[in-house]
Write a protein that holds these residues in place. Sequence first.
Motif: not given
Lengths: 414, 241
Positions: A100-102, A213-214, A210, A236, A76, A105-106, A170, A122
């Motif tokens: 984005t992070r992860g 989920r955050d 993102e 990321s 990352h 990302t699904t 989430r 994905e």
Amino acid sequence: MSVAAGLRWTTLTQIVRLATRDLVHQRLSSAVLVLALAAVLTPLLVLFGLKFGVVDNLLRELVQDPRNREIRLIGHGRFDDEWFADMRSLEQVAFVVPRTRGAATTIDLRPEDAEQQRVAVELIPTDLGDPLLKGHAIPPDHPGSVVLSAASARAIGAQPGTRVRASVRRKVDGRWSRVHALLNVSAVVPDSVFARKGAFVMPSLLTAIEDYRDGYAVPEYGWGEGEAFTGARHYSGFRLYVRELDDVAAVRDMLGAQGEGFEVSTKARAIEEVRLFDRYLTATFLMIAFIGVAGFLLSFGASMWVNVERKQRELSVLQLLGFRSPVIMLFPIVQSGLIALSGALLAIALFFWISVVINDYFAREAGQFEGLCRLLPSHLAISLAATLVCAMVAAALAAYRSTRIEPSKGLREL
Amino acid sequence: MAAHWVFRLKGVGKTWSAPDKAFQLWVPRLNIRAGAQIAVLGRSGCGKSTLLDILAMTLEPDACESFSFTPQEHEGVDIGKVWGKRRLNRLSGLRGRHIGYVLQTGGLLPFLSVRDNIELPRQVCGMPRNDATEMLAERLNISDQLDKLPAALSVGQRQRVAVARALAHEPSVILADEPTASLDPHTAGEVMELVAKLAAQRNITLVVASHDWQGMTDLGMVRLQHEQVEGTGKLRSVFHT
């Protein structure tokens, strides 16, 4: 001598007619010469066709497959909008879009109007000019649009025009919650573009997911409650493609030198290997071809020379009857030219037939190659011209020599 | 009216060197009048063919004091000079227009029909088609053979075709090198007689090389003087008028 000038053209047509008549008269030996020429020329054409087709296929694959021009980040990083703007401004960078992070990302997808199992796919950020989609689909131009990979489309039974329901889960404060968005499938791309279950979407959908989920609310989609994300956004990762194969190393080194140094992976090594292979292959083919072509031109030129020697008596008779030397020289030149033309055309016809067989075989055995044995029209034109020139030069040299001989020698030697 | 000499040769020769002995054809003086019928007689190997080749301008003499060819009364050509300048095309032109050559073995083009073989010299000269072929064929008794290839003809018939070809373009000179050598005596006499007759009718100068002493004198041809002179390491064959 004004008659002589007027005679010129008729004399030329006369000698061409005589040369042709002789060829027809000696049809057996003419046919042997034509076959002999085709027998030597055909394998050369097939060899060249294979060389050209194989190298062309390799290079096309190398250049055309955008994955060879991708630079992937390992692990990352932390990249802001300014970094992406900088990258986009670089000459060598053809395409860059934030991830984005992860790593996975699904998102869960199912058709809008069918009750069926959700399928996890994905998400891949995309944008206008995505090299991966080029030639297959136009990238989504708004957040409600999605391009599916063939695997995803099969799994949920979607096709272009289908509306699909996307859902994201989430867990906030120990409570699971799920939100939805309706997406329109704008295109489906084949497995060769993306083999897994995937969906190409605009980066804004990814950042929305993102944020959700955050624990933030996403007002644009009407997701969640509370406050929305504000402040400087960091990504990321990225999807980055350079413009040319040669740019891979430069951009890789540049990224490696940035900050603490990003570790990236490229296909530079594989590219180098293919290129080396191409160079060796080309060199090998050139060597074989040089020997083959030299042998071919020598043997063909020699047989044309011998043909003129065989015609010495006829040429001397023509001289005796008053044909002038330059006109007589045309006799064997026209004959050689006709033999060369017939032989080369026969060889080209055989080449086409053989190349169809070869290409059919490889198309069945190894689908990814097309036109493994092929030549451009210009290649065929060059081989035809080279054969003609060689034949006619050899005949002209021999004919020049034979018309220098006093006719009486040519007539009495046999 | 002054005599019109077709050929005037003085001091013309050609030497063939062999390992043991050289052979020279030597013509101290040879004048041939237009319309004359000359027999070049002598054993084979005495240089008859060489002499005819020199007259036909298909062989370059290596000694040549003077050699003029005057096909028509006013246009004499210095052949020695033309050879010297290597103007072979000029020689081809003269030969094609003014000389008919009957070779010992016919020398027909195997890929052309008899008719095309006969008509070729006329075409080379750019002369229009006429019924000359048919007329000659009739006189030479080869009318039925006109559309065949030479290979389908007997040797005698081929030789007649060669005669027709030599006459077709109305030359002023016919040179015939042993034209009847490969024919049986009866046919040979017939063909030779025809050649002499056709030449006489058309006022064509005729030079025939032959080893047939009797036949030629029977036809009333003028015999060229010939003697062999044994020199040191050299056999000289001399022809002269």
